[in-house]
Design a protein around this motif. Structure first.
Motif, PDB file in Angstrom:
ATOM      1  N   LEU A  33     -23.624 -20.817 -11.086  1.00 22.40           N
ATOM      2  CA  LEU A  33     -23.764 -19.433 -10.595  1.00 22.40           C
ATOM      3  C   LEU A  33     -22.542 -18.567 -10.906  1.00 22.40           C
ATOM      4  O   LEU A  33     -22.667 -17.364 -11.087  1.00 22.40           O
ATOM      5  CB  LEU A  33     -23.964 -19.438  -9.078  1.00 22.40           C
ATOM      6  N   GLY A  34     -21.361 -19.179 -10.952  1.00 23.43           N
ATOM      7  CA  GLY A  34     -20.141 -18.436 -11.298  1.00 23.43           C
ATOM      8  C   GLY A  34     -20.244 -17.879 -12.713  1.00 23.43           C
ATOM      9  O   GLY A  34     -19.882 -16.732 -12.971  1.00 23.43           O
ATOM     10  N   HIS A  35     -20.777 -18.687 -13.636  1.00 29.65           N
ATOM     11  CA  HIS A  35     -20.993 -18.207 -15.007  1.00 29.65           C
ATOM     12  C   HIS A  35     -22.018 -17.071 -15.019  1.00 29.65           C
ATOM     13  O   HIS A  35     -21.898 -16.109 -15.756  1.00 29.65           O
ATOM     14  CB  HIS A  35     -21.529 -19.320 -15.910  1.00 29.65           C
ATOM     15  N   PHE A  36     -23.043 -17.234 -14.184  1.00 29.87           N
ATOM     16  CA  PHE A  36     -24.127 -16.253 -14.138  1.00 29.87           C
ATOM     17  C   PHE A  36     -23.591 -14.882 -13.732  1.00 29.87           C
ATOM     18  O   PHE A  36     -23.835 -13.874 -14.405  1.00 29.87           O
ATOM     19  CB  PHE A  36     -25.196 -16.738 -13.148  1.00 29.87           C
ATOM     20  N   VAL A  37     -22.817 -14.877 -12.637  1.00 25.37           N
ATOM     21  CA  VAL A  37     -22.287 -13.615 -12.118  1.00 25.37           C
ATOM     22  C   VAL A  37     -21.178 -13.078 -13.030  1.00 25.37           C
ATOM     23  O   VAL A  37     -21.101 -11.884 -13.301  1.00 25.37           O
ATOM     24  CB  VAL A  37     -21.719 -13.838 -10.691  1.00 25.37           C
ATOM     25  N   GLY A  38     -20.313 -13.987 -13.503  1.00 26.24           N
ATOM     26  CA  GLY A  38     -19.128 -13.557 -14.245  1.00 26.24           C
ATOM     27  C   GLY A  38     -19.392 -13.227 -15.697  1.00 26.24           C
ATOM     28  O   GLY A  38     -18.733 -12.358 -16.263  1.00 26.24           O
ATOM     29  N   SER A  39     -20.342 -13.916 -16.349  1.00 26.44           N
ATOM     30  CA  SER A  39     -20.501 -13.622 -17.774  1.00 26.44           C
ATOM     31  C   SER A  39     -21.934 -13.519 -18.272  1.00 26.44           C
ATOM     32  O   SER A  39     -22.227 -12.659 -19.101  1.00 26.44           O
ATOM     33  CB  SER A  39     -19.709 -14.618 -18.623  1.00 26.44           C
ATOM     34  N   LEU A  40     -22.847 -14.344 -17.764  1.00 30.54           N
ATOM     35  CA  LEU A  40     -24.187 -14.311 -18.360  1.00 30.54           C
ATOM     36  C   LEU A  40     -24.880 -12.971 -18.147  1.00 30.54           C
ATOM     37  O   LEU A  40     -25.536 -12.446 -19.055  1.00 30.54           O
ATOM     38  CB  LEU A  40     -25.043 -15.458 -17.816  1.00 30.54           C
ATOM     39  N   GLN A  41     -24.691 -12.401 -16.963  1.00 28.16           N
ATOM     40  CA  GLN A  41     -25.331 -11.100 -16.704  1.00 28.16           C
ATOM     41  C   GLN A  41     -24.761 -10.007 -17.624  1.00 28.16           C
ATOM     42  O   GLN A  41     -25.487  -9.128 -18.076  1.00 28.16           O
ATOM     43  CB  GLN A  41     -25.171 -10.720 -15.236  1.00 28.16           C
ATOM     44  N   ASN A  42     -23.465 -10.127 -17.899  1.00 29.97           N
ATOM     45  CA  ASN A  42     -22.838  -9.218 -18.855  1.00 29.97           C
ATOM     46  C   ASN A  42     -23.452  -9.349 -20.250  1.00 29.97           C
ATOM     47  O   ASN A  42     -23.682  -8.370 -20.959  1.00 29.97           O
ATOM     48  CB  ASN A  42     -21.360  -9.612 -18.986  1.00 29.97           C
ATOM     49  N   ARG A  43     -23.709 -10.597 -20.634  1.00 30.22           N
ATOM     50  CA  ARG A  43     -24.273 -10.845 -21.970  1.00 30.22           C
ATOM     51  C   ARG A  43     -25.644 -10.194 -22.125  1.00 30.22           C
ATOM     52  O   ARG A  43     -26.009  -9.743 -23.203  1.00 30.22           O
ATOM     53  CB  ARG A  43     -24.403 -12.354 -22.221  1.00 30.22           C
ATOM     54  N   LEU A  66     -14.972  -6.946 -29.454  1.00 30.36           N
ATOM     55  CA  LEU A  66     -15.185  -7.051 -28.003  1.00 30.36           C
ATOM     56  C   LEU A  66     -15.379  -8.512 -27.615  1.00 30.36           C
ATOM     57  O   LEU A  66     -16.128  -9.236 -28.276  1.00 30.36           O
ATOM     58  CB  LEU A  66     -16.446  -6.276 -27.602  1.00 30.36           C
ATOM     59  N   VAL A  67     -14.692  -8.915 -26.556  1.00 30.07           N
ATOM     60  CA  VAL A  67     -14.858 -10.281 -26.069  1.00 30.07           C
ATOM     61  C   VAL A  67     -15.101 -10.266 -24.556  1.00 30.07           C
ATOM     62  O   VAL A  67     -14.181 -10.039 -23.778  1.00 30.07           O
ATOM     63  CB  VAL A  67     -13.638 -11.167 -26.416  1.00 30.07           C
ATOM     64  N   PRO A  68     -16.364 -10.468 -24.150  1.00 29.54           N
ATOM     65  CA  PRO A  68     -16.644 -10.526 -22.716  1.00 29.54           C
ATOM     66  C   PRO A  68     -16.159 -11.869 -22.158  1.00 29.54           C
ATOM     67  O   PRO A  68     -16.562 -12.923 -22.645  1.00 29.54           O
ATOM     68  CB  PRO A  68     -18.173 -10.459 -22.631  1.00 29.54           C
ATOM     69  N   VAL A  69     -15.254 -11.813 -21.192  1.00 33.28           N
ATOM     70  CA  VAL A  69     -14.678 -13.047 -20.642  1.00 33.28           C
ATOM     71  C   VAL A  69     -14.399 -12.918 -19.146  1.00 33.28           C
ATOM     72  O   VAL A  69     -14.378 -11.828 -18.591  1.00 33.28           O
ATOM     73  CB  VAL A  69     -13.325 -13.392 -21.305  1.00 33.28           C
ATOM     74  N   GLY A  70     -14.118 -14.047 -18.541  1.00 32.52           N
ATOM     75  CA  GLY A  70     -13.626 -14.059 -17.163  1.00 32.52           C
ATOM     76  C   GLY A  70     -12.128 -13.797 -17.174  1.00 32.52           C
ATOM     77  O   GLY A  70     -11.485 -13.937 -18.214  1.00 32.52           O
ATOM     78  N   GLU A  71     -11.598 -13.442 -15.992  1.00 31.32           N
ATOM     79  CA  GLU A  71     -10.166 -13.120 -15.862  1.00 31.32           C
ATOM     80  C   GLU A  71      -9.269 -14.215 -16.433  1.00 31.32           C
ATOM     81  O   GLU A  71      -8.231 -13.930 -17.008  1.00 31.32           O
ATOM     82  CB  GLU A  71      -9.802 -13.007 -14.372  1.00 31.32           C
ATOM     83  N   ASP A  72      -9.674 -15.469 -16.217  1.00 34.31           N
ATOM     84  CA  ASP A  72      -8.821 -16.592 -16.633  1.00 34.31           C
ATOM     85  C   ASP A  72      -8.643 -16.650 -18.155  1.00 34.31           C
ATOM     86  O   ASP A  72      -7.753 -17.327 -18.648  1.00 34.31           O
ATOM     87  CB  ASP A  72      -9.386 -17.916 -16.112  1.00 34.31           C
ATOM     88  N   GLN A  73      -9.511 -15.927 -18.873  1.00 33.47           N
ATOM     89  CA  GLN A  73      -9.415 -15.968 -20.339  1.00 33.47           C
ATOM     90  C   GLN A  73      -8.559 -14.834 -20.913  1.00 33.47           C
ATOM     91  O   GLN A  73      -8.343 -14.767 -22.126  1.00 33.47           O
ATOM     92  CB  GLN A  73     -10.821 -15.913 -20.958  1.00 33.47           C
ATOM     93  N   LEU A  74      -8.047 -13.968 -20.050  1.00 27.54           N
ATOM     94  CA  LEU A  74      -7.245 -12.849 -20.570  1.00 27.54           C
ATOM     95  C   LEU A  74      -6.005 -13.313 -21.353  1.00 27.54           C
ATOM     96  O   LEU A  74      -5.670 -12.698 -22.374  1.00 27.54           O
ATOM     97  CB  LEU A  74      -6.868 -11.881 -19.442  1.00 27.54           C
ATOM     98  N   PRO A  75      -5.336 -14.393 -20.926  1.00 28.11           N
ATOM     99  CA  PRO A  75      -4.201 -14.853 -21.739  1.00 28.11           C
ATOM    100  C   PRO A  75      -4.593 -15.253 -23.170  1.00 28.11           C
ATOM    101  O   PRO A  75      -3.768 -15.193 -24.088  1.00 28.11           O
ATOM    102  CB  PRO A  75      -3.680 -16.079 -20.970  1.00 28.11           C
ATOM    103  N   MET A  76      -5.857 -15.642 -23.355  1.00 27.19           N
ATOM    104  CA  MET A  76      -6.323 -16.013 -24.706  1.00 27.19           C
ATOM    105  C   MET A  76      -6.435 -14.762 -25.589  1.00 27.19           C
ATOM    106  O   MET A  76      -6.151 -14.788 -26.779  1.00 27.19           O
ATOM    107  CB  MET A  76      -7.698 -16.693 -24.652  1.00 27.19           C
ATOM    108  N   PRO A  99     -10.850  -7.112 -24.500  1.00 24.34           N
ATOM    109  CA  PRO A  99     -11.637  -7.971 -23.603  1.00 24.34           C
ATOM    110  C   PRO A  99     -12.533  -7.123 -22.706  1.00 24.34           C
ATOM    111  O   PRO A  99     -12.173  -6.003 -22.357  1.00 24.34           O
ATOM    112  CB  PRO A  99     -10.563  -8.675 -22.760  1.00 24.34           C
ATOM    113  N   ILE A 100     -13.696  -7.626 -22.367  1.00 25.58           N
ATOM    114  CA  ILE A 100     -14.537  -6.960 -21.369  1.00 25.58           C
ATOM    115  C   ILE A 100     -14.599  -7.902 -20.173  1.00 25.58           C
ATOM    116  O   ILE A 100     -15.184  -8.980 -20.261  1.00 25.58           O
ATOM    117  CB  ILE A 100     -15.974  -6.727 -21.868  1.00 25.58           C
ATOM    118  N   VAL A 101     -13.956  -7.496 -19.095  1.00 29.08           N
ATOM    119  CA  VAL A 101     -13.951  -8.351 -17.906  1.00 29.08           C
ATOM    120  C   VAL A 101     -15.051  -7.875 -16.968  1.00 29.08           C
ATOM    121  O   VAL A 101     -15.184  -6.679 -16.709  1.00 29.08           O
ATOM    122  CB  VAL A 101     -12.577  -8.307 -17.202  1.00 29.08           C
ATOM    123  N   SER A 102     -15.827  -8.818 -16.490  1.00 34.96           N
ATOM    124  CA  SER A 102     -16.930  -8.472 -15.591  1.00 34.96           C
ATOM    125  C   SER A 102     -16.397  -7.795 -14.330  1.00 34.96           C
ATOM    126  O   SER A 102     -15.361  -8.182 -13.791  1.00 34.96           O
ATOM    127  CB  SER A 102     -17.673  -9.758 -15.218  1.00 34.96           C
TER     128      SER A 102
END
Ligand code: TRP
Length: 336
Positions: free
Chosen positions: A23-33, A151-161, A185-188
């Motif tokens: 569900l974390g992926h769903f809220v944080g990135s899949l819905q964005n996709r 554009l790279v849609p990611v979670g906050e933890d991926q910002l250092p990447m 980056p596009i952060v949800s």
């Protein structure tokens, strides 16, 4: 490529195939996709090479999860007609570009990456971190830049990447001439989903996740275990909303916002039991997940079709990376 596709921005994102998505992926990135595939040329990568950087001794786990992760994406409605799915290891140019990028990054810079540091602590590598793992931010930069994704849609933890990738863009262009453009980056905007225990973010490896593929009875069991307010012992005790995982999830998933606000104030005053709010959440989660589970079942019966989507997507994706490498090698004067 049609004229409209030519003008679309390229967005790229990926998932490590180490387990089912939750569900974390769903809220944080899949819905964005789901949104991004309508406006951009979207690529979704199953990052098997990256998964192997900390699972080198477990190829079966990575292999079996390649299809599972692809199915999770397809089941939520990411559409292979609009989004190009592919498997990272099918694109050898990514590995090639990684080798060139490694010359532009120092060891001390890699050791400073907060996300990698955190993962190293979690995995208890101590002094024995695999070199491939430490370098995965470089390989991730190549994932993105091989496709010239802006554009790279990611979670906050991926910002250092993304920060690492942009440093590589700068260093590469300064050294060999302008080839790459900066990445955004596009952060949800969705709040980060807590784990069932309320302690950390949802993560399969921490065992506090609700998987998109969980059956209704598993959802019930997991919600019943959720952390609430430890001082709310009897139904009539006043309860806390803050840090209460059930309300955290209801705030995100409950479609009846007004009714939810009323339940919250009643809970605060005392008189609403934990079972009552948990029952409500079970129903809401099952309503959300039911259509996803149904689509998942269709794809599970058709795994050959899923593999075909990934292979065909890979062929399409590779056309882009071959062109990039042509330009990279020319700039680096290794275009023999
Ligand atoms: N590191 C990402 C994760 O753990 C997965 C990933 C690999 C990725 N390559 C990527 C994400 C490129 C965005 C862009 O979730």
């Amino acid at each position: 490529m049609t004229a409209s596709e030519k003008n679309k921005k390229i967005a790229l994102t990926g998932d490590r195939p180490t387990g089912h998505l939750h569900l974390g992926h769903f809220v944080g990135s899949l819905q964005n996709r789901l949104k991004i595939q309508e406006d951009c040329e979207q690529l979704v990568m199953v990052a098997d090479v990256q998964a192997l950087t900390d699972n080198a001794d477990n190829p079966d786990k990575v292999r079996s999860n390649v299809l599972e992760v692809a199915i999770d994406n397809l089941a939520v409605g990411i559409d292979p007609e609009k989004t190009t799915f592919f498997i990272q290891s099918q694109i050898p140019e990514i590995a090639e570009l990684t080798v060139f990028f490694l010359n532009l990054v120092t060891l001390s810079r890699l050791e400073r990456n907060p996300t990698v540091k955190n993962e190293m602590r979690q995995k208890k590598y101590e002094g024995n971190v695999p070199v491939g793992f430490l370098c995965y931010p470089v390989s991730q930069s190549a994932d993105i830049l091989a496709f010239r994704a802006s554009l790279v849609p990611v979670g906050e933890d991926q910002l250092p990447m993304i920060e690492q990738a942009n440093e590589i863009v700068h260093k590469f262009n300064a050294t060999y001439g302008d080839v790459f453009e900066k990445i955004t980056p596009i952060v949800s905007s969705a709040p980060r989903l807590m784990g069932l225990d309320g302690k950390a973010k949802m993560s399969k490896s921490l065992g506090n996740a609700i998987l998109l593929s969980d059956a209704p009875e598993i959802i019930r069991k997991k919600v019943m275990q959720m952390f609430t307010d430890p001082n709310h012992i009897h139904k009539n005790d006043p309860g806390e909303i803050e840090g209460n995982v059930v309300f955290d999830y209801l705030s995100i998933f409950d479609p009846q916002k007004e009714e939810l606000e009323n339940i919250k104030s009643a809970y605060k005053k005392g008189g609403v039991g934990d079972i009552e709010i948990k029952d409500r959440l079970v129903k809401i989660l099952n309503d959300t997940l039911q259509p996803i589970r149904e689509k998942r079942k269709d794809y599970e019966k058709n795994k050959d079709k899923v593999m075909e989507i990934l292979i065909e997507g890979g062929k399409k994706a590779r056309k882009i990376t071959e062109k990039t490498m042509f330009e990279v090698k020319k700039a680096m004067k290794i275009d023999y």
